[in-house]
Design an enzyme around this catalytic site. Structure first.
Site, PDB file in Angstrom:
ATOM      1  N   SER A  36     -59.273  18.887 -62.194  1.00 29.80           N
ATOM      2  CA  SER A  36     -60.451  19.745 -61.963  1.00 29.80           C
ATOM      3  C   SER A  36     -60.966  19.657 -60.522  1.00 29.80           C
ATOM      4  O   SER A  36     -61.386  20.665 -59.954  1.00 29.80           O
ATOM      5  CB  SER A  36     -61.564  19.448 -62.966  1.00 29.80           C
ATOM      6  OG  SER A  36     -62.161  18.207 -62.703  1.00 29.80           O
ATOM      7  N   PHE A  81     -50.993   5.981 -55.537  1.00 36.12           N
ATOM      8  CA  PHE A  81     -51.544   6.140 -54.187  1.00 36.12           C
ATOM      9  C   PHE A  81     -51.529   4.844 -53.380  1.00 36.12           C
ATOM     10  O   PHE A  81     -51.437   4.875 -52.152  1.00 36.12           O
ATOM     11  CB  PHE A  81     -52.975   6.698 -54.249  1.00 36.12           C
ATOM     12  CG  PHE A  81     -53.562   6.925 -52.893  1.00 36.12           C
ATOM     13  CD1 PHE A  81     -53.157   8.003 -52.120  1.00 36.12           C
ATOM     14  CD2 PHE A  81     -54.483   6.042 -52.352  1.00 36.12           C
ATOM     15  CE1 PHE A  81     -53.662   8.201 -50.844  1.00 36.12           C
ATOM     16  CE2 PHE A  81     -54.995   6.229 -51.073  1.00 36.12           C
ATOM     17  CZ  PHE A  81     -54.586   7.311 -50.327  1.00 36.12           C
ATOM     18  N   ASP A 105     -61.364  10.027 -57.046  1.00 33.99           N
ATOM     19  CA  ASP A 105     -61.997   9.832 -58.358  1.00 33.99           C
ATOM     20  C   ASP A 105     -61.131   8.837 -59.144  1.00 33.99           C
ATOM     21  O   ASP A 105     -61.197   8.773 -60.359  1.00 33.99           O
ATOM     22  CB  ASP A 105     -62.054  11.201 -59.063  1.00 33.99           C
ATOM     23  CG  ASP A 105     -62.997  11.216 -60.257  1.00 33.99           C
ATOM     24  OD1 ASP A 105     -63.867  10.333 -60.339  1.00 33.99           O
ATOM     25  OD2 ASP A 105     -62.857  12.120 -61.103  1.00 33.99           O
ATOM     26  N   LYS A 145     -65.099   6.959 -55.679  1.00 37.86           N
ATOM     27  CA  LYS A 145     -65.815   6.541 -56.893  1.00 37.86           C
ATOM     28  C   LYS A 145     -65.666   5.034 -57.072  1.00 37.86           C
ATOM     29  O   LYS A 145     -64.615   4.479 -56.792  1.00 37.86           O
ATOM     30  CB  LYS A 145     -65.209   7.245 -58.108  1.00 37.86           C
ATOM     31  CG  LYS A 145     -65.839   6.765 -59.414  1.00 37.86           C
ATOM     32  CD  LYS A 145     -65.420   7.606 -60.565  1.00 37.86           C
ATOM     33  CE  LYS A 145     -64.050   7.197 -61.100  1.00 37.86           C
ATOM     34  NZ  LYS A 145     -63.700   8.003 -62.272  1.00 37.86           N
TER      35      LYS A 145
HETATM   36  C1  LIG Z   1     -61.195  10.097 -63.821  1.00 39.62           C
HETATM   37  S1  LIG Z   1     -59.533  10.532 -63.620  1.00 39.62           S
HETATM   38  C2  LIG Z   1     -59.622  11.764 -62.363  1.00 39.62           C
HETATM   39  C3  LIG Z   1     -60.118  13.118 -62.817  1.00 39.62           C
HETATM   40  C4  LIG Z   1     -59.945  14.164 -61.742  1.00 39.62           C
HETATM   41  N1  LIG Z   1     -60.838  13.942 -60.620  1.00 39.62           N
HETATM   42  C5  LIG Z   1     -60.195  15.546 -62.259  1.00 39.62           C
HETATM   43  O1  LIG Z   1     -61.213  16.141 -61.882  1.00 39.62           O
HETATM   44  O2  LIG Z   1     -59.384  16.071 -63.030  1.00 39.62           O
HETATM   45  C6  LIG Z   1     -58.891   9.152 -62.744  1.00 39.62           C
HETATM   46  C7  LIG Z   1     -57.442   9.284 -62.359  1.00 39.62           C
HETATM   47  O3  LIG Z   1     -57.111   8.260 -61.424  1.00 39.62           O
HETATM   48  C8  LIG Z   1     -55.729   8.031 -61.550  1.00 39.62           C
HETATM   49  N2  LIG Z   1     -55.338   6.797 -60.867  1.00 39.62           N
HETATM   50  C9  LIG Z   1     -55.768   5.536 -61.117  1.00 39.62           C
HETATM   51  N3  LIG Z   1     -55.147   4.667 -60.303  1.00 39.62           N
HETATM   52  C10 LIG Z   1     -54.334   5.399 -59.496  1.00 39.62           C
HETATM   53  C11 LIG Z   1     -53.436   5.066 -58.447  1.00 39.62           C
HETATM   54  N4  LIG Z   1     -53.241   3.801 -58.051  1.00 39.62           N
HETATM   55  N5  LIG Z   1     -52.754   6.065 -57.838  1.00 39.62           N
HETATM   56  C12 LIG Z   1     -52.929   7.342 -58.224  1.00 39.62           C
HETATM   57  N6  LIG Z   1     -53.757   7.721 -59.231  1.00 39.62           N
HETATM   58  C13 LIG Z   1     -54.463   6.763 -59.855  1.00 39.62           C
HETATM   59  C14 LIG Z   1     -55.539   7.982 -63.067  1.00 39.62           C
HETATM   60  O4  LIG Z   1     -54.185   8.180 -63.401  1.00 39.62           O
HETATM   61  C15 LIG Z   1     -56.461   9.116 -63.533  1.00 39.62           C
HETATM   62  O5  LIG Z   1     -55.750  10.298 -63.730  1.00 39.62           O
END
Ligand SMILES: C[S@@+](CC[C@H](N)C(=O)[O-])C[C@H]1O[C@@H](n2cnc3c(N)ncnc32)[C@H](O)[C@@H]1O
Length: 194
Positions: A36, A81, A105, A145
């Site tokens: 999103s 990432f 995020d 975040k």
């Molecule tokens: C709250 S969701 C994000 C929602 C997104 N902002 C949206 O609006 O659709 C958090 C995301 O962070 C990702 N995430 C967590 N650690 C990560 C990393 N080391 N590298 C890439 N993505 C990561 C998770 O896979 C998850 O999809």
């Protein structure tokens, strides 16, 4: 509104107040799945070229999970990432261009052990910050975040070394009983090359 998740409203609210996304901007969206924030960023920076009267921007979106295509965005799914090879991939997509706004995020999988969860999310924030310092335009911004914890102050103080203003933001659309906050660093000062 066809947003892929409710997180959309947090970014919309932050951008409405702080105007961090503008046509022509280059944006990196870290932890982008399900997408999103990327949907919003694509429209705001005109990465899909749908507004003929505005300059076209670029959005590069990364997530360690699968990320379904979003028109106008460069999608790097199944990409952690924090790994150097992933950040090299992003740099390759940038092709030497500097970034105007880095969004994160990202959240780690919660272990239920607060100290460990906080340590993990802070690590993600520093990984985003380091990337932003290396790849941002002077004047650029970073939005991360985190869950409020003992390390929040130190992170703010580290961000203040590199950004003229750092604000802690709690969007109305973020649950009031959650420790989630966003830190917005604005006006990147640039790095002195010695
Ligand atoms: C709250 S969701 C994000 C929602 C997104 N902002 C949206 O609006 O659709 C958090 C995301 O962070 C990702 N995430 C967590 N650690 C990560 C990393 N080391 N590298 C890439 N993505 C990561 C998770 O896979 C998850 O999809």
């Amino acid at each position: 509104m066809n947003y892929r998740c409710r997180s959309a409203f947090k970014l919309l609210e932050i951008d409405e107040k702080h105007h961090i996304l503008k046509p022509g901007f280059i944006v990196i969206d870290c932890g982008a799945s399900p997408g999103s924030w990327t949907q919003i960023a694509v429209k705001k920076v005109n990465a899909d070229g749908s507004d003929n009267n505005s300059v076209k921007g670029k959005v590069i979106s990364i997530d360690r999970q699968l990320l379904y295509p979003i028109e106008g965005a460069i999608i790097l799914g199944n990409t952690d990432f924090t790994e150097a090879s992933s950040q090299d991939k992003v740099a390759k997509e940038l092709g030497g261009a500097k970034v105007d706004c880095v969004l994160s995020d990202m959240a780690p999988n919660a272990t239920g052990i607060p100290d460990l969860d906080h340590e993990n999310i802070i690590k993600l924030c520093y990984s985003v910050l380091k990337f932003a310092l290396k790849h941002s335009n002077v004047g650029g911004s970073v939005l991360v975040k985190l869950w409020q914890c003992g390390d929040t102050k130190q992170l703010i103080s580290d961000m203040e070394k590199f950004y003229r203003s750092v604000k802690a933001i709690k969007p109305k659309s973020s649950r009031s009983d959650s420790a989630e906050i966003f830190l917005l660093g604005r006006e990147f000062k640039g790095l002195k090359v010695t």
